[in-house]
Design a protein around this motif. Structure first.
Motif, PDB file in Angstrom:
ATOM      1  N   MET A 145       0.693  -1.295   0.032  1.00 16.52           N
ATOM      2  CA  MET A 145      -0.111  -0.073  -0.066  1.00 16.52           C
ATOM      3  C   MET A 145       0.901   1.306   0.042  1.00 16.52           C
ATOM      4  SD  MET A 145      -3.366   1.096  -0.112  1.00 16.52           S
ATOM      5  CE  MET A 145      -4.112  -0.406   0.602  1.00 16.52           C
ATOM      6  N   GLN A 146       0.717   1.960  -1.307  1.00 15.84           N
ATOM      7  CA  GLN A 146       1.523   3.458  -0.978  1.00 15.84           C
ATOM      8  C   GLN A 146       0.894   4.302   0.110  1.00 15.84           C
ATOM      9  OE1 GLN A 146       2.732   4.687  -5.079  1.00 15.84           O
ATOM     10  NE2 GLN A 146       1.040   3.573  -5.709  1.00 15.84           N
ATOM     11  N   ARG A 147       1.604   5.099   0.749  1.00 12.59           N
ATOM     12  CA  ARG A 147       1.403   5.847   1.825  1.00 12.59           C
ATOM     13  C   ARG A 147       1.369   7.232   1.402  1.00 12.59           C
ATOM     14  NH1 ARG A 147       1.033   4.204   6.780  1.00 12.59           N
ATOM     15  NH2 ARG A 147       1.612   6.348   7.572  1.00 12.59           N
ATOM     16  N   LEU A 148       0.415   7.944   1.598  1.00 14.22           N
ATOM     17  CA  LEU A 148       0.333   9.457   1.177  1.00 14.22           C
ATOM     18  C   LEU A 148       0.721  10.008   2.329  1.00 14.22           C
ATOM     19  CD1 LEU A 148      -3.342   9.542  -0.388  1.00 14.22           C
ATOM     20  CD2 LEU A 148      -1.492   9.504  -1.377  1.00 14.22           C
ATOM     21  N   LYS A 149       1.374  11.549   2.205  1.00 11.02           N
ATOM     22  CA  LYS A 149       2.046  12.254   2.938  1.00 11.02           C
ATOM     23  C   LYS A 149       0.731  12.944   3.816  1.00 11.02           C
ATOM     24  CE  LYS A 149       6.422  12.753   0.831  1.00 11.02           C
ATOM     25  NZ  LYS A 149       7.458  13.909   0.232  1.00 11.02           N
TER      26      LYS A 149
END
Length: 216
Positions: A1-5
């Motif tokens: 899962m790509q993490r958003l800032k």
């Protein structure tokens, strides 16, 4: 899962029959497959209270005064933001909302003739001064949208029952709202759902990358 800032808020806007609800669902599926934590919601109806208000607003068995109609949308919006939007932003999720405050400007402002400045003020209050990061505007000619609405062969909502003249006022309202906004992605509603989804997803991911909002 790509993490958003940080959390990202995206609104999908357009007149009835433009294909925005299908696009919202397809975008949610596409971005989820890209491993981006994505929430799909809508106005009205994104909260338990909103579901009750949606049924009341879309099938108005008792005709509503335009001001009362708008204030019910604003009540839904306030609950939606407090219960779903703000927590999702806090949790750094990407939110796709099928309609948001600009729909009230188009429908109750340009469509019903209410004071647009007042609608903007109440929208800002109910949304706690949070604005969408991006708006995807699915633009289509009212005549084409009207043909699609009739082709569904479904019971018409209160707004669809207003007819083609109402749709034309809405289209003019959306065009006027979005003609000079920098955060608006304008798509051609005549495109197929797959092409619309591809164009919207590409534009959104490009924006996320440009803003460097994906944690490395």
């Amino acid at each position: 899962m790509q993490r958003l800032k940080r959390g990202i808020l995206i609104a999908i806007e357009g007149i009835d029959g433009c294909g925005k609800s299908t696009l919202a669902r397809n975008l949610h599926a596409t971005l989820t497959r890209q491993s981006i934590a994505t929430v799909l919601t809508k106005e009205p109806g994104g909260s338990p209270l909103g579901k009750e208000l949606r049924a009341l607003l879309q099938q108005q068995e008792i005709p509503l005064d335009p001001k009362a109609e708008y204030l019910l949308f604003a009540a839904d919006r306030a609950q939606h933001f407090a219960q779903l939007i703000i927590p999702a932003l806090y949790n750094k999720q990407l939110i796709i909302s099928d309609r948001m405050g600009d729909s009230s400007i188009a429908y109750q402002g340009y469509g019903r003739g209410l004071d647009i400045a007042m609608i903007k003020t109440i929208n800002a209050w109910s949304m706690q001064d949070i604005r969408p990061d991006l708006i995807v505007y699915v633009r289509i000619e009212p005549d084409t949208a009207w043909q699609r609405i009739w082709a569904r062969n479904e019971a018409l909502t209160t707004f669809e029952q207003e007819g083609i003249d109402f749709l034309q006022r809405l289209a003019h309202g959306f065009d006027t709202l979005f003609e000079s906004q920098q955060n608006v992605i304008i798509l051609d509603g005549n495109d197929t759902p797959d092409i619309l989804t591809q164009k919207a997803a590409t534009a959104i991911i490009s924006w996320i990358n440009t803003q460097q909002l994906i944690s490395q």
